[in-house]
Design a protein around this motif. Structure first.
Motif, PDB file in Angstrom:
ATOM      1  N   GLN B  11     -64.685  32.593 -31.588  1.00  0.00           N
ATOM      2  CA  GLN B  11     -63.381  32.497 -29.801  1.00  0.00           C
ATOM      3  C   GLN B  11     -62.685  31.950 -31.060  1.00  0.00           C
ATOM      4  OE1 GLN B  11     -63.259  33.355 -27.110  1.00  0.00           O
ATOM      5  NE2 GLN B  11     -65.826  33.338 -27.079  1.00  0.00           N
ATOM      6  N   PHE B  12     -62.294  31.716 -31.791  1.00  0.00           N
ATOM      7  CA  PHE B  12     -61.051  31.286 -32.537  1.00  0.00           C
ATOM      8  C   PHE B  12     -60.988  32.837 -33.785  1.00  0.00           C
ATOM      9  CE2 PHE B  12     -58.492  29.308 -35.485  1.00  0.00           C
ATOM     10  CZ  PHE B  12     -58.718  29.643 -36.960  1.00  0.00           C
ATOM     11  N   GLU B  15     -59.276  34.592 -30.751  1.00  0.00           N
ATOM     12  CA  GLU B  15     -58.147  34.449 -30.565  1.00  0.00           C
ATOM     13  C   GLU B  15     -56.608  34.707 -31.112  1.00  0.00           C
ATOM     14  OE1 GLU B  15     -58.827  31.338 -27.230  1.00  0.00           O
ATOM     15  OE2 GLU B  15     -57.172  31.091 -27.608  1.00  0.00           O
ATOM     16  N   ARG B  45     -43.860  31.566 -29.121  1.00  0.00           N
ATOM     17  CA  ARG B  45     -45.027  31.407 -28.745  1.00  0.00           C
ATOM     18  C   ARG B  45     -46.339  31.404 -29.437  1.00  0.00           C
ATOM     19  NH1 ARG B  45     -42.706  30.950 -24.522  1.00  0.00           N
ATOM     20  NH2 ARG B  45     -43.268  34.121 -24.149  1.00  0.00           N
ATOM     21  N   HIS B  48     -46.690  29.320 -32.537  1.00  0.00           N
ATOM     22  CA  HIS B  48     -47.493  27.659 -32.190  1.00  0.00           C
ATOM     23  C   HIS B  48     -49.040  28.045 -31.979  1.00  0.00           C
ATOM     24  CE1 HIS B  48     -47.325  24.040 -30.254  1.00  0.00           C
ATOM     25  NE2 HIS B  48     -47.455  24.713 -28.974  1.00  0.00           N
ATOM     26  N   LEU B  53     -54.550  25.951 -33.095  1.00  0.00           N
ATOM     27  CA  LEU B  53     -56.348  26.183 -32.571  1.00  0.00           C
ATOM     28  C   LEU B  53     -55.887  26.575 -34.127  1.00  0.00           C
ATOM     29  CD1 LEU B  53     -55.462  30.493 -31.717  1.00  0.00           C
ATOM     30  CD2 LEU B  53     -56.948  28.429 -30.643  1.00  0.00           C
ATOM     31  N   ARG B 538     -36.403  27.101 -19.323  1.00  0.00           N
ATOM     32  CA  ARG B 538     -36.603  28.835 -19.542  1.00  0.00           C
ATOM     33  C   ARG B 538     -36.837  29.722 -18.824  1.00  0.00           C
ATOM     34  NH1 ARG B 538     -41.550  28.488 -21.801  1.00  0.00           N
ATOM     35  NH2 ARG B 538     -41.499  26.179 -22.196  1.00  0.00           N
ATOM     36  N   ALA B 541     -40.991  34.995 -18.953  1.00  0.00           N
ATOM     37  CA  ALA B 541     -41.586  36.107 -18.470  1.00  0.00           C
ATOM     38  C   ALA B 541     -40.597  36.337 -16.971  1.00  0.00           C
ATOM     39  CB  ALA B 541     -42.646  36.355 -19.212  1.00  0.00           C
ATOM     40  N   PRO B 542     -41.454  37.610 -16.590  1.00  0.00           N
ATOM     41  CA  PRO B 542     -41.912  37.667 -14.810  1.00  0.00           C
ATOM     42  C   PRO B 542     -43.175  36.901 -14.945  1.00  0.00           C
ATOM     43  CG  PRO B 542     -41.616  39.420 -15.794  1.00  0.00           C
ATOM     44  CD  PRO B 542     -40.722  38.464 -17.052  1.00  0.00           C
ATOM     45  N   SER B 543     -43.043  36.420 -13.747  1.00  0.00           N
ATOM     46  CA  SER B 543     -44.072  35.371 -13.817  1.00  0.00           C
ATOM     47  C   SER B 543     -45.756  35.432 -13.509  1.00  0.00           C
ATOM     48  CB  SER B 543     -43.795  33.732 -11.967  1.00  0.00           C
ATOM     49  OG  SER B 543     -43.813  34.579 -10.889  1.00  0.00           O
ATOM     50  N   ALA B 544     -45.895  35.518 -14.112  1.00  0.00           N
ATOM     51  CA  ALA B 544     -47.487  35.972 -14.800  1.00  0.00           C
ATOM     52  C   ALA B 544     -47.984  37.057 -13.916  1.00  0.00           C
ATOM     53  CB  ALA B 544     -48.457  34.836 -14.158  1.00  0.00           C
ATOM     54  N   SER B 547     -53.166  37.693 -14.851  1.00  0.00           N
ATOM     55  CA  SER B 547     -54.408  37.476 -16.087  1.00  0.00           C
ATOM     56  C   SER B 547     -55.740  38.536 -15.651  1.00  0.00           C
ATOM     57  CB  SER B 547     -55.100  36.597 -16.747  1.00  0.00           C
ATOM     58  OG  SER B 547     -55.649  35.727 -16.005  1.00  0.00           O
TER      59      SER B 547
END
Lengths: 135, 965
Positions: B11-12, B15, B45, B48, B53, B538, B541-544, B547
């Motif tokens: 996974q690391f 990502e 971000r 970050h 991770l 902040r 970005a236009p909201s989510a 996903s």
């Protein structure tokens, strides 16, 4: 009665690690997870968790906005798990002002058997406290 | 290590890779066009997240590297430094190091140090950037947030309003039937409103809007509804609804929001309100007629009724008015209240005036309703009207003195510099009071007290005002910078200096008491109290983007799933084979023949057999259909958008262009066209190489382009398209194109052709030479290409995947390479042949033609055979022999061979028999089998036999290596 925990973090790795840490405590149960604030709000409505483990830096709706909205809809306790909101940082103060039970840092350190013992215990202790369990 | 740990590491890897790719795209984009705040935020971000991770896995050096980059972006995100190209280059260098480290970490699971020079460079850059940032920071100008009297946190307020709007709409629709003037509805159906009311009340409590909570609770109590009242109105319901509407309107105007839910309530309350208003007007008019009676007590009683009616009328009319109340009626309300207490007397003139005004108002109201206009007061007229009414009242209600008083008061107000908000809340009584005291020679002050910081101090201060001969005339509370202040208008005999001294005793720091002396002076000491740490606003970005529910699946799991499906397909084809087997027909036929001699039993048997056969055929058909769909679906699982391949290009083009001083714009089209995941690796490098070629050889330097009349900036366009079950990739550049003459020259030099043959070659033929091994027209080997191992390797790769490549070019205009490939490598088209009793599958792409060999065509020398084909001699090899099968002697006539070619080399392979072309589902084979020379894979035929699929490239190589060409 196990206490219900919802894990909110945009990183799959982080959620996996946190879930793993929580699983070491028989009184706590992860009932769901979410990758962003909007999803978290949905899940809170659905699952009515006792405690939310909330990240701050997430795409879309971030942790602080989520907390504010959350305050209006649910009495669940919020623990901020974040690498951004260190003690004394504006975010930490804001989070506490909004009523977060505590602000702790993300799990770190090598993956080893005593990870839970060393670094992870913070998450368990604070979650227990938030859920109203004896520590 | 444990499976859990392995999983986390995978996974690391995934990502971090995602973040790395995002960073790269963003950095290159930032270089091409100005970096937006959203982009900088996304970069911050992403670094970050990588840091987080890395920390989680205990990879501290990796984390530190990401941290340095994050820090730099942190300063840029604050707006204190621009994301210029130097910084971008540095960050790209950091990203490259991150890529390298990541690979090592994922392989070894152990921490590794980052390049110390790079770390140093990053640290130095960060310090210098930070220096410039803090030097800007002098004025410390934090803009004051607007005064919101409602709640100190504008964000929470906004969220609350959103929630309220939603809830109120639900409540309104649930309660609408009950508000209608005439209807009888069952009380049960109001139940849905209850949970909405509860949820809104909870939120309101969280916000500290206690009055709102109270109103909602009142509403809640009423909701198990009784039947309608006589007039069809349910007044128990409308009262809390009205109150709710008012409060919502207040929230709307205080926060500047257009709709916090009041509109929805307004809609359901309109009708009942109209009825109520008319009734009130009627009452008022009626009562006015009774005045003045001869009896004082009666007058006061009537005044009381009028006061109540005016009060109700005011709030009801206020419902229809944007500012929520009617100032004129307010005045009457006030007057009749005093009249009811005997304070003022009711002269006939006042009654007349009142009656006249009421008629006006009612007419205005009715007009607005019929014309569906909004009920509003005309503001210019209003001020004058109010004043005249007030003067009138004062004149007639308290004797002649009033006139003078009014004038004085107005003069006073004009001269002072009182906060208009405070003036608004001065009632006439306050005003009179003020004037009285001012006459005694006191001073007026505005004082702001921060009650919460020290309640005890505040209480003492307020007590002190009284004892020092001062008085608070009026007061209000307000928010500044998230702090709750209590502001009052105070009079005191003390001078400013004396008051200040006393204040200093109460509040030595000067943080909790602010004094603003009025009477013409400039307000001093209005200090700004800073908020503890600004919470970053902040507007992200236009909201989510949702996903979209995704699951991660292990590649191996997908592969074994595909294998299973493959096996099912093969099993089914075996079944099909059996069903279609002739033997069953033969048995049926012979039974039929016997029938004439045999008994009725045979006929029955025959019938049964026939029935069975038909059923089997049907099942077979169904199975085939299902499996076909399943197979398609499975292939679909393996496909990814070609974007995955294109992702690498922007960075590459940027680097290449930079190193050669060229300006290039990269366009990528058709990113969502799908290709098989297995092809991604094989395609990425060739694509990269061709783009490199375009940059190196195709695109000219800006000066050259300008001289040729082309724009400075060259275009490289990479596009993907689906055409049937093939995917077509095009790489186009508007550069110089292929230099046909040079290519021909080189080809002749390398002995690939000669002058005479060359002269008759078409331009396309000449261009094809570039796909030959070792071909390169560049004399100087550049860093990126020119070693001449390029295009032929590209072609090999493409052909291996079952595709073709071609080029079209015009000198001076540009060049376009076209790749055509099958959508999936798992299915391959083959030519089935037999050699030495073995069935073999030749890869369809390599098969050029099938030829008959006659004695005339044979050319032999030194045991090596060749065959003449259209003027060229092709090497001839026995396929079986080449593969190591023992080859039984075959007659020298009737020989056939299959010509295989990879575009540059051709060889004829002799076989015993050529069967047919078909598509095979390629199955994975064991390593030892795949390692056999000439073998690419295997499949199982319908008859259950295993067939080897041969590797075209290998075969050619094997055939040619022996011949020394």
């Amino acid at each position: 009665m196990t206490k219900k925990i919802l894990v909110v973090d945009d990183s799959f790795v982080m959620r996996t690690l946190i879930k793993d840490i929580i699983s070491s405590d028989p009184d706590l149960q992860v009932v769901g997870e979410a990758a962003n604030g909007a999803d978290a709000l949905e899940k809170v409505r659905l699952l009515s968790p006792d405690v939310l483990l909330l990240d701050i830096e997430m795409p879309g709706m971030d942790g602080i906005e989520c907390m504010k909205r959350l305050k209006l809809i649910s009495p669940c306790k919020i623990v901020i798990v974040s690498s951004v909101a260190q003690v004394g940082s504006p975010q930490a103060i804001e989070a506490r002002r909004l009523g977060a039970v505590d602000v702790i840092s993300k799990p770190s350190g090598a993956l080893s058997l005593d990870l839970k013992a060393k670094k992870g215990s913070d998450i368990v202790t604070v979650s227990r406290r938030a859920a109203g369990l004896p520590e | 290590m444990s499976e859990f740990v392995d999983n986390v590491w995978s996974q690391f890897a995934i990502e971090t890779q995602e973040h790395i790719e995002e960073i790269e795209l963003n950095l290159v984009a930032a270089e091409n066009s100005a970096a937006t705040p959203e982009l900088v935020g996304a970069l911050f971000r992403a670094f970050h997240s990588i840091k987080g991770l890395a920390n989680a896995m205990g990879m501290s050096s990796f984390a530190r590297l990401a941290h340095r980059a994050e820090d730099i972006l942190g300063v840029i995100r604050e707006g204190d430094f621009p994301l210029n190209s130097d910084v971008i280059s540095l960050l790209l260098a950091a990203l490259d190091e991150i890529k390298v480290l990541r690979q090592h970490l994922v392989a070894s699971h152990a921490n590794e140090e980052a390049n110390p020079l790079l770390m140093e460079h990053l640290a130095v850059t960060f310090s210098s950037i930070e220096q410039t940032a803090t030097s800007h920071d002098t004025a410390d100008s934090i803009p004051l947030p607007p005064l919101t009297e409602l709640h100190e946190d504008p964000e929470m307020l906004r969220y609350f309003i959103e929630l309220a709007r939603e809830k109120i709409m639900a409540i309104s629709s649930a309660l609408e039937p009950f508000c209608a003037a005439t209807s009888t509805v069952e009380s049960r159906s109001a139940a849905p409103a209850v949970s909405e009311i509860d949820e809104l009340a909870y939120a309101a409590e969280m916000m500290g809007f206690l009055k709102l909570v109270e109103t909602l609770n009142d509403l809640r109590r009423v909701v198990p509804l009784q039947s309608q009242g006589e007039d069809g109105l349910n007044s128990a319901l409308t009262a809390p609804l009205l109150e709710l509407h008012d409060q919502l309107r207040h929230i709307e105007s205080s926060s500047g929001t257009p709709d916090a839910g009041a509109h929805a309530l307004h809609a359901i309350l309109s009708d009942p309100m109209h009825v109520a208003v008319e009734r009130l007007f009627a009452t008022v008019v009626e009562q006015l007629y009774l005045l003045p009676s001869g009896n004082d007590a009666d007058n006061r009683g009537i005044a009381r009724t009028l006061h109540a009616s005016f009060s109700a009328l005011n709030s009801h009319l206020g419902f229809f008015m944007p500012r929520g109340n009617c100032s004129i009626i307010l005045m009457f309300e006030d007057f009749f209240s005093r009249a009811a207490s005997g304070e003022l007397s009711i002269a006939g003139e006042i009654v007349e005036m009142t009656r006249e005004e009421m008629h006006n108002i009612r007419r205005h109201y009715r007009n607005c309703i019929t014309e569906e206009r909004c009920l509003q007061e005309n503001s210019t007229e209003l001020a004058l009207k109010l004043q005249s009414i007030q003067d009138f009242i004062w004149a007639y209600a308290s004797g002649g003195e009033a006139n003078n008083q009014v004038a004085v008061f107005r003069q006073l107000m004009a001269g002072l510099n009182i906060d208009p908000e405070l003036v608004k809340i001065l009632s006439p009584e306050n005003a009179r009071d003020l004037m009285k005291t001012l006459k005694q020679g006191v001073h007026i002050y505005e004082v702001r007290v921060h009650l919460e910081s020290n309640e005890e101090m505040a209480a003492r201060f307020l007590a002190w005002i009284e004892t020092s001969g001062g008085r608070v005339i009026t007061n209000r509370s307000l928010f500044i910078d998230g702090i709750n202040w209590y502001e009052m208008l105070m009079v005191s005999p003390l001078h400013r200096k004396e008051i200040k001294q006393s204040l200093a005793l109460f509040d030595p720091q000067g943080t909790s008491l602010h004094l603003n002396p009025l009477a013409g002076g400039v307000p001093e000491n209005v200090a700004v109290v800073k908020t503890l740490g600004a919470v970053e606003q902040r507007r992200g970005a236009p909201s989510a983007a949702v996903s979209g529910n995704m699951i991660r699946v292990q590649e191996e799991a997908l592969d074994s799933f595909m294998n299973l499906i493959g096996e099912m397909v093969l099993a089914r084809s075996r079944l099909s084979h059996i069903i279609h087997d002739d033997r069953l027909n033969t048995v049926a036929a012979s039974l039929k023949n016997q029938r004439s001699g045999g008994g009725p039993d045979s006929a029955e048997l025959l019938g049964l057999i026939e029935e069975h056969r038909l059923e089997l055929l049907e099942s077979d058909q169904l199975l085939q259909n299902s499996l076909g769909r399943l197979q398609e679906g499975a292939v679909g699982l393996r496909v990814v958008p070609v974007e995955v391949v294109f992702k690498r290009l922007p960075r590459a083009v940027r680097d290449f262009a930079r190193s050669q001083g060229k300006k290039i714009r990269l366009e990528m089209l058709g990113q969502d066209v799908k290709i098989d995941k297995a092809m991604v690796e094989n395609i990425t490098d060739p694509l990269l190489h061709m783009v490199r070629n375009s940059v190196d050889h195709g695109v000219e330097k800006p000066k050259v382009r300008a001289a040729a009349g082309k724009p400075d900036e060259a275009v490289i366009r990479v596009s993907a398209q689906q055409s049937g079950n093939r995917i077509v990739l095009e790489i186009y550049d508007d550069g110089a194109g292929i230099d046909t003459d040079r290519v021909l020259h080189k080809a002749i030099e390398r002995g690939l052709t000669d002058k005479t043959a060359g002269a008759s070659l078409s331009r396309e033929d000449i261009h094809r030479f570039i796909f030959q091994p070792g071909f390169s027209t560049v004399d100087v080997v550049t860093e990126t290409s020119g070693r001449g191992v390029g295009m032929d390797v590209v072609m090999t790769n493409v052909m291996r995947m079952g595709g073709t490549i071609s080029v079209a070019s015009e000198p001076g205009r540009g060049a376009m390479f076209t790749l055509r490939m099958p959508l999936s490598v798992a299915i391959q088209e083959v030519l089935m042949v037999e050699a030495s009793g073995h069935t073999l599958a030749l890869p369809g792409r390599y098969v050029s033609e099938i030829i008959e060999i006659t004695a005339d065509d044979l050319q032999g020398d030194d045991g090596e055979e060749g065959v003449l084909l259209r003027g060229t001699v092709l090497p001839l090899h026995g396929l079986a022999a080449l593969l190591g099968y023992s080859a039984p002697a075959v007659g020298r006539s009737g020989r056939i061979a299959v010509v295989l070619t990879n575009g540059s080399r051709s060889v004829a392979f002799e076989v015993d028999k050529v069967a047919r072309r078909q598509e095979l589902f390629v199955k994975d084979v064991h390593e030892s089998v795949a390692a056999l020379p000439g073998v690419a894979g295997a499949s199982i035929l319908g008859n259950g036999r295993v067939v080897l699929i041969l590797d075209g490239e290998d075969l050619l190589r094997m055939a040619l290596s022996g011949s020394g060409r």
